[in-house]
Design a protein around this motif. Structure first.
Motif, mmCIF file in Angstrom:
data_model
loop_
_atom_site.group_PDB
_atom_site.id
_atom_site.type_symbol
_atom_site.label_atom_id
_atom_site.label_comp_id
_atom_site.label_asym_id
_atom_site.label_seq_id
_atom_site.Cartn_x
_atom_site.Cartn_y
_atom_site.Cartn_z
ATOM 1 N N PHE A 89 -4.256 -4.003 -5.779
ATOM 2 C CA PHE A 89 -3.228 -4.593 -6.632
ATOM 3 C C PHE A 89 -1.847 -4.017 -6.345
ATOM 4 N N LEU A 90 -1.813 -2.789 -5.868
ATOM 5 C CA LEU A 90 -0.542 -2.108 -5.607
ATOM 6 C C LEU A 90 -0.311 -1.960 -4.101
ATOM 7 N N SER A 92 0.691 -0.338 -0.461
ATOM 8 C CA SER A 92 0.404 0.979 0.114
ATOM 9 C C SER A 92 1.668 1.822 0.248
ATOM 10 N N ASP A 93 2.812 1.163 0.446
ATOM 11 C CA ASP A 93 4.080 1.878 0.584
ATOM 12 C C ASP A 93 4.500 2.482 -0.758
ATOM 13 N N PRO A 94 4.815 3.781 -0.804
ATOM 14 C CA PRO A 94 5.151 4.441 -2.075
ATOM 15 C C PRO A 94 6.323 3.803 -2.806
ATOM 16 N N TYR A 95 7.364 3.407 -2.066
ATOM 17 C CA TYR A 95 8.518 2.796 -2.731
ATOM 18 C C TYR A 95 8.148 1.449 -3.334
ATOM 19 N N GLN A 96 7.471 0.615 -2.558
ATOM 20 C CA GLN A 96 7.064 -0.695 -3.075
ATOM 21 C C GLN A 96 6.111 -0.550 -4.261
ATOM 22 N N ARG A 97 5.285 0.484 -4.210
ATOM 23 C CA ARG A 97 4.374 0.747 -5.324
ATOM 24 C C ARG A 97 5.160 1.110 -6.579
ATOM 25 N N SER A 98 6.212 1.912 -6.409
ATOM 26 C CA SER A 98 7.054 2.290 -7.554
ATOM 27 C C SER A 98 7.749 1.070 -8.145
ATOM 28 N N GLN A 99 8.155 0.121 -7.284
ATOM 29 C CA GLN A 99 8.820 -1.088 -7.761
ATOM 30 C C GLN A 99 7.859 -1.981 -8.535
ATOM 31 N N SER A 100 6.629 -2.053 -8.090
ATOM 32 C CA SER A 100 5.619 -2.834 -8.821
ATOM 33 C C SER A 100 5.405 -2.256 -10.213
ATOM 34 N N ARG A 101 5.333 -0.944 -10.282
ATOM 35 C CA ARG A 101 5.149 -0.294 -11.592
ATOM 36 C C ARG A 101 6.376 -0.502 -12.477
ATOM 37 N N TYR A 150 4.136 -14.761 -4.748
ATOM 38 C CA TYR A 150 3.778 -13.859 -5.842
ATOM 39 C C TYR A 150 4.794 -12.730 -5.901
ATOM 40 N N PHE A 151 4.727 -11.930 -6.948
ATOM 41 C CA PHE A 151 5.659 -10.810 -7.058
ATOM 42 C C PHE A 151 5.417 -9.775 -5.960
ATOM 43 N N GLY A 152 4.206 -9.776 -5.413
ATOM 44 C CA GLY A 152 3.905 -8.876 -4.303
ATOM 45 C C GLY A 152 4.111 -9.519 -2.953
ATOM 46 N N GLY A 153 4.882 -10.591 -2.898
ATOM 47 C CA GLY A 153 5.089 -11.315 -1.646
ATOM 48 C C GLY A 153 4.047 -12.396 -1.471
ATOM 49 N N PHE A 156 -1.274 -11.669 -4.325
ATOM 50 C CA PHE A 156 -1.391 -11.577 -5.779
ATOM 51 C C PHE A 156 -1.648 -10.114 -6.135
ATOM 52 N N GLY A 157 -0.870 -9.584 -7.076
ATOM 53 C CA GLY A 157 -1.024 -8.157 -7.341
ATOM 54 C C GLY A 157 -0.643 -7.704 -8.738
ATOM 55 N N PHE A 158 -0.168 -6.473 -8.800
ATOM 56 C CA PHE A 158 0.016 -5.737 -10.043
ATOM 57 C C PHE A 158 0.939 -6.439 -11.037
ATOM 58 N N VAL A 159 2.117 -6.855 -10.585
ATOM 59 C CA VAL A 159 3.089 -7.494 -11.491
ATOM 60 C C VAL A 159 2.594 -8.878 -11.916
ATOM 61 N N ASP A 160 1.944 -9.585 -11.010
ATOM 62 C CA ASP A 160 1.366 -10.889 -11.356
ATOM 63 C C ASP A 160 0.337 -10.738 -12.477
ATOM 64 N N ILE A 161 -0.497 -9.720 -12.368
ATOM 65 C CA ILE A 161 -1.511 -9.466 -13.396
ATOM 66 C C ILE A 161 -0.850 -9.098 -14.717
#
Length: 225
Positions: A89-90, A92-101, A150-153, A156-161
């Motif tokens: 859902f998140l 792998s890149d730390p920065y992109q992961r922080s943006q999803s959160r 989707y929000f993850g490009g 489908f991922g974290f922000v979509d959920i």
């Protein structure tokens, strides 16, 4: 006490936060779990809920091997980490992961409070304020979505959920505020319909009309609006 079932979810059908957990489980192919419905309308919190979430006494709660995990997006992350599978859902890149959160947190701290004000406020001025804040937060999310699927490009991922369960409430919000979400945010509605084409989402969201009637009934009976 929790029984020896490996996975139990404490649920309520109209809760968008519970829908998040159902979508996450479905995305991981997890269907063999015990879904227990709480009687929230009569404010009867089960002994199991009070035992497993003694701090907030709120749903959803996921009980895995007798241990509770609380708060919907924390549960979603837990599911992602425990049942890794092929999809994550998140990013792998730390920065992109922080943006999803960040954007999932925005849904909870900006968008959700505005939605409450929109449908629960008895005063018309406060309701109009809620409507304005609601639309502004949606437009901000739509800008973040951009032209992506989707929000993850493409994934489908974290922000979509985090956000898509609210789609089932859009009919109620529109009735309460006398506006059209699609007219205000057409790209966001296209995204929501794209998400709904996923069986994992479609099977986890209630019928919009049924939910709208339910929410409008609560407003009349319990809020006198």
């Amino acid at each position: 006490m929790a029984n020896d079932k490996q996975l139990i979810m404490l649920d309520y059908w109209a809760s968008m936060f519970c829908m998040r957990v159902k979508i996450a489980l479905a995305e991981k192919g997890i269907t063999d779990y015990d879904c227990r419905v709480e009687d929230l309308m009569n404010e009867k919190k089960s002994p199991l809920l009070q035992e497993m979430n003694p701090v907030h006494k709120k749903i959803p709660v996921l009980i895995h091997n007798g241990k509770p995990i609380c708060e919907s997006m924390i549960i979603v992350e837990y599911i992602d980490e425990v049942w890794k599978g092929e999809c994550s859902f998140l990013p792998s890149d730390p920065y992109q992961r922080s943006q999803s959160r960040f954007w999932a947190d925005y849904v909870d701290k900006k968008f959700y409070p505005a939605s409450l004000k929109l449908w629960k406020s008895k005063e018309s001025t406060e309701r109009e304020t809620g409507k304005t804040e609601f639309i502004e937060s949606l437009k901000c999310l739509e800008e973040q979505l951009g032209d992506n699927c989707y929000f993850g490009g493409d994934s489908f991922g974290f922000v979509d959920i985090a956000l898509v369960p609210f789609y089932s409430w859009f009919g109620a919000y529109e009735c309460c505020g006398n506006f059209s979400v699609e007219a205000e945010c057409p790209k966001l509605i296209a995204w929501a319909k794209r998400c709904e084409q996923r069986e994992t989402v479609k099977s986890s969201l209630p019928d919009m009309q049924k939910l709208s009637e339910f929410i409008l009934g609560i407003r009349r009976q319990h809020l006198g609006i």
